[in-house]
Design a protein around this motif. Structure first.
Motif, short mmCIF file in Angstrom:
data_model
loop_
_atom_site.label_atom_id
_atom_site.label_comp_id
_atom_site.label_asym_id
_atom_site.label_seq_id
_atom_site.Cartn_x
_atom_site.Cartn_y
_atom_site.Cartn_z
N PHE A 121 32.99 31.00 20.74
CA PHE A 121 32.49 30.53 22.03
C PHE A 121 33.49 29.60 22.71
CE2 PHE A 121 30.37 26.91 24.14
CZ PHE A 121 29.86 27.58 25.25
N LEU A 122 34.10 28.70 21.95
CA LEU A 122 35.08 27.77 22.53
C LEU A 122 36.30 28.52 23.06
CD1 LEU A 122 34.93 24.89 19.88
CD2 LEU A 122 34.06 24.82 22.23
N VAL A 123 36.79 29.49 22.29
CA VAL A 123 37.96 30.26 22.73
C VAL A 123 37.65 31.03 24.01
CG1 VAL A 123 39.47 32.19 22.15
CG2 VAL A 123 38.99 30.43 20.44
N ILE A 124 36.49 31.69 24.06
CA ILE A 124 36.13 32.49 25.24
C ILE A 124 35.93 31.61 26.46
CG2 ILE A 124 34.32 33.96 26.21
CD1 ILE A 124 33.93 35.12 23.41
N ARG A 137 30.98 20.96 24.84
CA ARG A 137 31.88 21.80 24.06
C ARG A 137 32.78 20.95 23.17
NH1 ARG A 137 35.16 25.15 27.91
NH2 ARG A 137 34.33 23.86 29.57
N MET A 138 33.14 19.75 23.66
CA MET A 138 33.95 18.86 22.83
C MET A 138 33.15 18.38 21.64
SD MET A 138 37.04 17.84 22.87
CE MET A 138 37.78 17.05 21.44
N VAL A 139 31.88 18.07 21.85
CA VAL A 139 31.01 17.67 20.73
C VAL A 139 30.88 18.81 19.74
CG1 VAL A 139 28.65 17.05 20.10
CG2 VAL A 139 29.72 15.96 22.08
N LEU A 140 30.75 20.04 20.25
CA LEU A 140 30.66 21.21 19.38
C LEU A 140 31.91 21.36 18.53
CD1 LEU A 140 29.19 23.80 18.51
CD2 LEU A 140 30.25 24.96 20.46
N PHE A 141 33.08 21.15 19.14
CA PHE A 141 34.32 21.27 18.38
C PHE A 141 34.41 20.19 17.31
CE2 PHE A 141 38.85 20.13 17.83
CZ PHE A 141 39.27 21.30 17.25
N ARG A 142 33.96 18.97 17.62
CA ARG A 142 33.98 17.90 16.62
C ARG A 142 33.07 18.22 15.45
NH1 ARG A 142 33.70 12.93 20.99
NH2 ARG A 142 35.92 12.94 21.56
N ILE A 143 31.94 18.85 15.75
CA ILE A 143 31.04 19.27 14.67
C ILE A 143 31.71 20.31 13.79
CG2 ILE A 143 28.87 20.45 14.16
CD1 ILE A 143 27.70 19.16 16.67
N VAL A 144 32.39 21.29 14.44
CA VAL A 144 33.10 22.32 13.67
C VAL A 144 34.18 21.68 12.81
CG1 VAL A 144 34.65 24.31 13.88
CG2 VAL A 144 32.62 24.15 15.33
N ARG A 199 42.34 20.02 23.63
CA ARG A 199 42.76 19.52 24.95
C ARG A 199 42.68 20.59 26.02
NH1 ARG A 199 48.39 17.05 22.87
NH2 ARG A 199 48.35 19.12 21.91
N LEU A 200 42.69 21.87 25.59
CA LEU A 200 42.56 22.96 26.55
C LEU A 200 41.20 22.94 27.25
CD1 LEU A 200 44.13 25.82 24.40
CD2 LEU A 200 45.17 24.70 26.37
N ILE A 201 40.21 22.36 26.61
CA ILE A 201 38.88 22.27 27.22
C ILE A 201 38.94 21.47 28.52
CG2 ILE A 201 36.54 21.36 26.91
CD1 ILE A 201 36.83 21.90 23.92
N TRP A 202 39.82 20.46 28.54
CA TRP A 202 39.90 19.55 29.69
C TRP A 202 40.95 19.95 30.71
CZ3 TRP A 202 35.95 16.25 29.58
CH2 TRP A 202 35.37 16.00 28.34
N ASP A 203 41.74 20.98 30.41
CA ASP A 203 42.81 21.36 31.32
C ASP A 203 42.29 21.86 32.66
OD1 ASP A 203 44.83 20.58 29.72
OD2 ASP A 203 45.44 22.58 29.08
N ASN A 204 41.12 22.49 32.66
CA ASN A 204 40.55 22.98 33.91
C ASN A 204 40.22 21.83 34.85
OD1 ASN A 204 40.51 25.79 33.22
ND2 ASN A 204 38.86 25.31 31.80
#
Length: 211
Positions: A121-124, A137-144, A199-204
């Motif tokens: 999901f994060l990659v897509i 999504r950042m919280v989700l990544f920290r959980i992963v 960091r790609l999550i925040w690039d947009n």
């Protein structure tokens, strides 16, 4: 309504952070070397999304044989049985060890599947340039990432399952091909999590494309 002021980031400030020691250095064309620890610095992990996606696909392919092929071969005086992770869960459930059955199901089937789904999901979402729910999504990544620190528990649980079967039945237990596939799934999901650059999550938000 006045426009929202830009968020202060190291990228906007002309700085780059070291992933190993956390030191900030002036931003230069990639690659540069961290003056504190000597590690190679990148504004973004090279080819992050493609690497993560490739590792995820490999893990998903191996996830099926990891659960369908026998993880252990039990040889007793009377018979020889081939047990998968699922049959092990059923065995402990039927013999009254429901807590152990739930533990094995959670760490060996449910958690790896959720990790792969979350990373996919994060990659897509990053690849399609989604600017919504960045914090979630950042919280989700920290959980992963947190779950990834305990990934080897998956393998430990399988080993525990084999040991308990040997104890209860006084049988000879050997690892099956499913155990190798399962270990590969654990390693590949760990590598996929490490390859993904959050960091790609925040690039947009910065209207830039570092992918």
């Amino acid at each position: 309504m006045s426009p929202r002021p830009p968020v202060a980031t190291a990228n906007r400030a002309g700085l780059i952070g070291c992933e190993h020691c956390g030191a900030l250095s002036p931003l230069h064309p990639d690659p540069i070397v961290c003056p504190r620890c000597g590690a190679t610095l990148h504004r973004r992990k090279p080819d992050s999304l493609n690497r993560t996606f490739a590792l995820l696909v490999a893990a998903m392919i191996l996830y099926l044989p990891a659960n369908l092929l026998p993880v252990m071969v039990t040889t007793s005086l009377f018979r020889k049985t081939h047990d998968t992770i699922i049959s092990g869960v059923v065995y402990f459930w039927n013999t009254g060890s429901m807590g152990l059955a739930v533990l094995i199901f959670s760490f060996s089937i449910l958690i790896p599947m959720l990790k792969m789904g979350a990373l996919g999901f994060l990659v897509i979402s990053v690849r399609h340039g989604s600017a919504r729910t960045r914090r979630q999504r950042m919280v989700l990544f920290r959980i992963v990432e947190f779950v990834g620190r305990w990934s080897m528990l998956d393998v430990f649980v399988v080993a525990l399952m084999a040991g308990l079967v040997r104890f209860h039945s006084l049988a000879m237990v050997e690892a099956g091909p499913g155990a190798a596939a399962f270990g590969a799934v654990v390693v590949l999901t760990m590598l996929a999590s490490f390859s993904f650059d959050s960091r790609l999550i925040w690039d947009n938000d910065e209207k830039c494309d570092e992918r």
